[in-house]
Design a protein around this motif. Structure first.
Motif: not given
Length: 659
Positions: A247-258, A299-305
């Motif tokens: 719907a055009g809503e923001p997606v935060q960096l740690h929740e994005q589909n990398r 970082a392949r995943t948010a957790e690996e940042t």
């Protein structure tokens, strides 16, 4: 000898000698195909010439000599062609170098520091991006007329100031390049995270900024910061597809589909980063920001940042660029690397910074950290406050959803809020228009500073004092006292403890003391300053030349002006001016035909919608307030004031002539 006999002789000689002739030519020209063609040319010459001149005594020698001459001519032509090609290549290379220099000159010109930032961005997009005024206007959510006027004013300023198009040298070039980089990154950021409008992003601006950055990198290939900015934009742009939801809503960096990050852009960003590092030198702000972007991309995943590394990079960036916004970004990294409390401690140290008082990301970041600390009620207030400050509809809806997702518990669910109480207080019938306007300014600022959803019962004198220090700490005594009186009245009406307990009344200057008019030398020093914005110079000249009141001048509308007669109609008569104002006013208006003459720097947020009469229909900006105008004048005149306090606008009024 007849022609048939000549042809038979030629054929006989050719069969006997052709191999030797072709072999000798091959040795000369190093190309058997070319040697055969040259030998054939000699044969054709014999067939054309011998019937008329007769067969030579040594036909084989004639064919060989003719073929060798053709070979020598060919070699000479080839050498001349090669030399010509080399000359053309050198000339083209020089032309290419000059063309690159020309592009760099144009970039430096359109981003010259004498122009306001908005004018630099518009002129750059027009001259280097090839965008029309309408395309630029759509990108920045203004009218085409505004952009046309902005560009025209910028060109006029460059001509009047006689800004040279020559390439500067050394340190001056570095400084000018910094201005270009600032404009390109501003264009990119406006596309990457729109400050206003309905959409979170404007991809067209991002692409244009990337194109300009790449073009600048070609024109200035040995500038590390240029390549670093390109790297930063490439990597940030790689996340575009994953930054918004369905719907055009923001997606935060740690929740994005990398998996949706654009790997081609990431590789291009890495390549630009390598170029910046190969050039060497002391890391600049764009290189450090690019290094942060690289850490996220690796970082392949948010957790690996590697948040610890990112926090270190922000620490280095703060030392180079100690701005409140960089500190706020560092707080996010600290919160991820060392826990939310570490981030919150830094954020709380920034709350009183005037530069962040209307920056929606400050309460947004604080809300994130409070959620992680389990302090939901406080986080909810922060998200509401952030929503009231942002001008972007998508971001506002996202922040409100975050606030609503936090359940309101206990007694606070039924308590009246600060915003509700302010509306009720201002809705009384016993307030005249002037008082209502004054009280409204005070309470609107309090709601923005503290959050309109704050329970009224939680409002304390300490919180009010903190808001006052941020909003009006540098204001004139009269302004401070006026807002203080409004808070006292509101507190008494709401049956709260003295909300102004932490606000000392300030001593106002006695008539005839600090209110003396500025002397000629002080005015000359003020008028000679080239670093002052056009709006301020116009306002100050008009106040001085007209001797009119500050409020009367700020209340002027474009429709009131008679530029030809150098006067404007007010409620009580006319305001007139002289030559200095007559030069500046048309430039300030830039073709506007309606709305306030003097406009604020930014468009108002949704919670601060002004009266229609105080809003410019062309730019969406509100009338410049007395408080803001006073603050800017005091700030600009501190260097002229021996006491280092700055002067007031009333002191621009000329002294009466002695009798």
């Amino acid at each position: 000898m007849s022609v048939p006999d000549v042809h038979r002789t030629v054929d006989a000689v050719w069969k006997l000698e052709s191999a030797r002739i072709v072999a000798g030519l091959t040795r000369m020209v190093r190309d058997v195909g070319l040697a055969e063609e040259l030998a054939q040319d000699a044969l054709v010459a014999a067939l054309e010439q011998w019937p008329g001149s007769g067969v030579p005594d040594n036909p084989a020698a004639w064919l060989t000599t003719t073929a060798r001459r053709r070979a020598v001519d060919h070699i000479r032509r080839s050498e001349r062609l090669t030399r010509k090609q080399e000359q053309i290549a050198r000339r083209l290379e020089q032309e290419q170098d000059r063309e690159q220099d020309d592009v760099l000159r144009l970039m430096l010109l359109s981003c010259h520091p004498v122009l306001p930032t908005e004018a630099r961005a518009a002129l750059t997009l027009r001259l280097l991006g090839g965008l029309t005024a309408e395309e630029i206007a759509r990108a920045f959510l203004v009218t085409g007329t505004v952009i046309t006027q902005r560009i025209a004013a910028a060109k006029r300023t460059l001509a009047e100031r006689r800004v040279a198009i020559d390439l500067p040298d050394g340190a001056e070039l570095a400084g000018r390049l910094s201005s270009v980089l600032e404009v390109i990154y501003l264009i990119f950021n406006e596309g990457y995270s729109a400050t206003s409008g309905d959409d979170l992003m404007r991809p067209g601006l991002c692409l244009e900024a990337l194109r300009l950055g790449r073009l600048l990198a070609e024109s200035a290939p040995r500038e590390a910061e240029v390549h670093a900015l390109v790297a930063l934009m490439e990597i940030q742009a790689s996340r575009s597809a994953s930054r918004t939801g369905p719907a055009g809503e923001p997606v935060q960096l740690h929740e994005q589909n990398r998996g949706r990050w654009d790997q081609l852009l990431i590789r291009r960003g890495f390549t630009a980063m390598l170029r910046a590092r190969e050039i060497g030198g002391t890391p600049g702000p764009y290189l450090l920001q690019a290094a942060i972007a690289v850490s996220h991309a690796q970082a392949r995943t948010a957790e690996e940042t590697d948040w610890a590394r990112i926090a270190e990079l922000y620490g280095a960036l703060v030392r180079l660029l100690p701005t409140p916004v960089v500190q706020l970004n560092r707080a996010v990294a600290l919160g991820m690397a060392h826990g939310p409390q570490a981030g919150l401690d830094l954020v709380d140290s920034l709350i009183n910074d005037p530069a962040l008082r209307d920056y929606h990301l400050l309460p947004s970041v604080r809300g994130d950290l409070l959620v992680r600390l389990g302090r939901g009620e406080e986080a909810r207030l922060e998200f509401h406050r952030a929503a009231s400050l942002t001008g972007n509809a998508s971001e506002r809806a996202f922040l409100l959803r975050r606030a609503e997702a936090i359940a309101v518990t206990g007694r606070s669910a039924s308590l009246p809020t600060l915003a509700q109480a302010a509306r009720d207080f201002l809705g009384r019938d016993d307030l005249d228009a002037a008082t209502l306007r004054s009280y409204g300014q005070t309470l609107r600022r309090l709601c923005l500073a503290l959050g309109g959803q704050m329970p009224l019962a939680a409002l304390t004198a300490d919180a009010v004092a903190q808001a006052f220090a941020t909003a009006w700490g540098g204001a004139a005594a009269g302004t401070w006292n006026r807002h203080r009186a409004a808070v006292r009245s509101f507190g008494a009406w709401a049956a709260l403890d003295d909300l102004a307990a932490g606000l000392e009344r300030r001593a106002e200057a006695r008539p005839g003391s600090r209110s003396r008019a500025l002397a000629g030398a002080q005015l000359d020093a003020l008028w000679s300053r080239d670093d002052l914005p056009l709006r301020e110079r116009t306002l100050w000249c008009l106040l001085h030349e007209s001797a009119a009141g500050v409020k009367a001048v700020l209340a002027l509308d474009v429709e009131d002006l008679d530029l030809d007669d150098r006067r404007a109609r007010t409620g009580r008569g006319w305001v007139s001016w002289r030559s200095r104002t007559a030069v500046l006013l048309p430039r300030l208006l830039a073709g506007r035909t309606r709305g306030p003459v003097f406009l604020s720097d930014r468009r108002p947020g949704p919670a601060r919608t002004p009266e229609p009469a105080d809003l410019c229909p062309d730019t969406g900006r509100r009338r410049l307030s007395y408080e803001r105008a006073e603050y800017l004048f005091k700030k600009s005149t501190r260097s002229l004031d021996p006491a280092r306090n700055g002067y007031t606008l009333h002191q621009l009024k000329p002294r009466p002539a002695p009798r």
